[in-house]
Design a protein around this motif. Structure first.
Motif, PDB file in Angstrom:
ATOM      1  N   SER A  77       0.816  -1.217   0.000  1.00 44.66           N
ATOM      2  CA  SER A  77       0.000   0.000   0.000  1.00 44.66           C
ATOM      3  C   SER A  77       0.849   1.266   0.000  1.00 44.66           C
ATOM      4  O   SER A  77       0.320   2.376   0.034  1.00 44.66           O
ATOM      5  N   LEU A 114      -0.603   7.204   9.267  1.00 37.30           N
ATOM      6  CA  LEU A 114      -1.154   7.473   7.940  1.00 37.30           C
ATOM      7  C   LEU A 114      -0.898   8.934   7.587  1.00 37.30           C
ATOM      8  O   LEU A 114      -1.451   9.836   8.216  1.00 37.30           O
ATOM      9  N   ASP A 116      -1.558  10.163   4.641  1.00 35.87           N
ATOM     10  CA  ASP A 116      -2.578  10.540   3.666  1.00 35.87           C
ATOM     11  C   ASP A 116      -3.920  10.024   4.186  1.00 35.87           C
ATOM     12  O   ASP A 116      -4.231   8.843   4.064  1.00 35.87           O
ATOM     13  N   LYS A 118      -6.786  10.315   3.127  1.00 42.78           N
ATOM     14  CA  LYS A 118      -7.706   9.826   2.105  1.00 42.78           C
ATOM     15  C   LYS A 118      -7.636   8.305   1.964  1.00 42.78           C
ATOM     16  O   LYS A 118      -8.554   7.675   1.450  1.00 42.78           O
ATOM     17  N   LYS A 119      -6.529   7.729   2.414  1.00 44.98           N
ATOM     18  CA  LYS A 119      -6.354   6.278   2.313  1.00 44.98           C
ATOM     19  C   LYS A 119      -6.902   5.541   3.532  1.00 44.98           C
ATOM     20  O   LYS A 119      -6.750   4.325   3.631  1.00 44.98           O
ATOM     21  N   TYR A 120      -7.512   6.267   4.456  1.00 42.58           N
ATOM     22  CA  TYR A 120      -7.936   5.659   5.719  1.00 42.58           C
ATOM     23  C   TYR A 120      -8.826   4.432   5.498  1.00 42.58           C
ATOM     24  O   TYR A 120      -8.540   3.337   5.998  1.00 42.58           O
ATOM     25  N   GLU A 122      -9.411   2.644   2.834  1.00 47.96           N
ATOM     26  CA  GLU A 122      -8.723   1.589   2.073  1.00 47.96           C
ATOM     27  C   GLU A 122      -7.782   0.789   2.966  1.00 47.96           C
ATOM     28  O   GLU A 122      -7.759  -0.452   2.925  1.00 47.96           O
ATOM     29  N   ILE A 123      -7.020   1.493   3.797  1.00 55.63           N
ATOM     30  CA  ILE A 123      -6.073   0.825   4.687  1.00 55.63           C
ATOM     31  C   ILE A 123      -6.802   0.003   5.739  1.00 55.63           C
ATOM     32  O   ILE A 123      -6.442  -1.148   6.030  1.00 55.63           O
TER      33      ILE A 123
END
Length: 230
Positions: A77, A114, A116, A118-120, A122-123
């Protein structure tokens, strides 16, 4: 010897008298506060997982498999290895009084930064698929925290200066140079906290949702300043 003692006593007496005769500098002491509100752009997420079984080696192996999956997922990721670490590992034996037998439970938690937000989602979903089943907390941060802390300190000094000017202007006086500055600030930054369950998050219908309330961070700085009066 007696003459030396007498000389020292006279010296200190003269020094004390001179200090008493020295005119006191007119001054004013005030406190100032500086506040800066910011929207965080980073988060430190603490996640965990656990396995239970009859054999200690078995539950440890299950945990090791989850760790391997989690690390591989984070690498794929694009999360740097420096942005995640193990924060707790445990393996203990417990007794089930209902079933009258012993079980072993292995658990582990990781802290993931994190950078970014915005990837919360997704991660989090990827971690759930890897075997992580709980979130113990989310701490919000800012990548420009030092810059904002400097702004807060400057605001605190300006606030103290304005207070001093307000007080002495009524008396027809002005403030001069600062004689003493004391920083009373503490490093604690109030912030929203988030706790949740990974299994509940996994029960999504696939619709686009806002699942993370970032809110604001507030940096508070407090100083005491003593100004000379003119």
């Amino acid at each position: 010897m007696k003459k030396a003692v007498l000389f020292i006593a006279i010296f200190f007496a003269i020094a004390a008298q001179a200090q008493e005769q020295r005119p006191q500098v007119p001054q004013i002491s005030v406190t100032g506060e500086g506040k800066v509100k910011i929207v965080p752009d980073q988060a430190v997420v603490t996640v965990g997982f656990q396995n239970t079984g009859k054999d200690a080696k078995e539950v440890k192996n299950l945990n090791d498999e989850v760790v391997d999956k989690v690390i591989k997922f984070l690498k794929n990721s694009g999360i740097p290895a420096t942005d995640y670490k193990t924060t707790n590992v445990s393996l203990y034996k417990s007794y089930d009084y209902d079933k009258k037998k012993y079980n072993f439970q292995a658990s582990q938690s990781l802290s993931i930064t994190l950078k970014d937000l915005k990837k919360y989602d997704e991660i989090m979903m990827g971690l759930n698929d890897a075997g992580v089943n709980s979130i113990s907390g989310v701490e919000f941060k800012s990548s420009k925290i030092e810059e904002y802390e400097r702004d807060a300190r400057k605001k605190a000094i300006l606030d103290a200066k304005q207070k001093a000017q307000d007080y002495v202007s009524v008396l027809g006086q002005k403030i001069g140079k600062a004689l003493l500055i004391t920083d009373n600030s503490q490093s604690y930054i109030p912030q929203p906290m988030y706790k949740g369950n990974m299994m509940a998050m996994a029960a999504s219908d696939g619709a686009q949702r806002e699942t993370l309330a970032v809110g604001e961070l507030e940096i508070n700085t407090n100083v005491s300043v003593t100004f000379a009066l003119e």
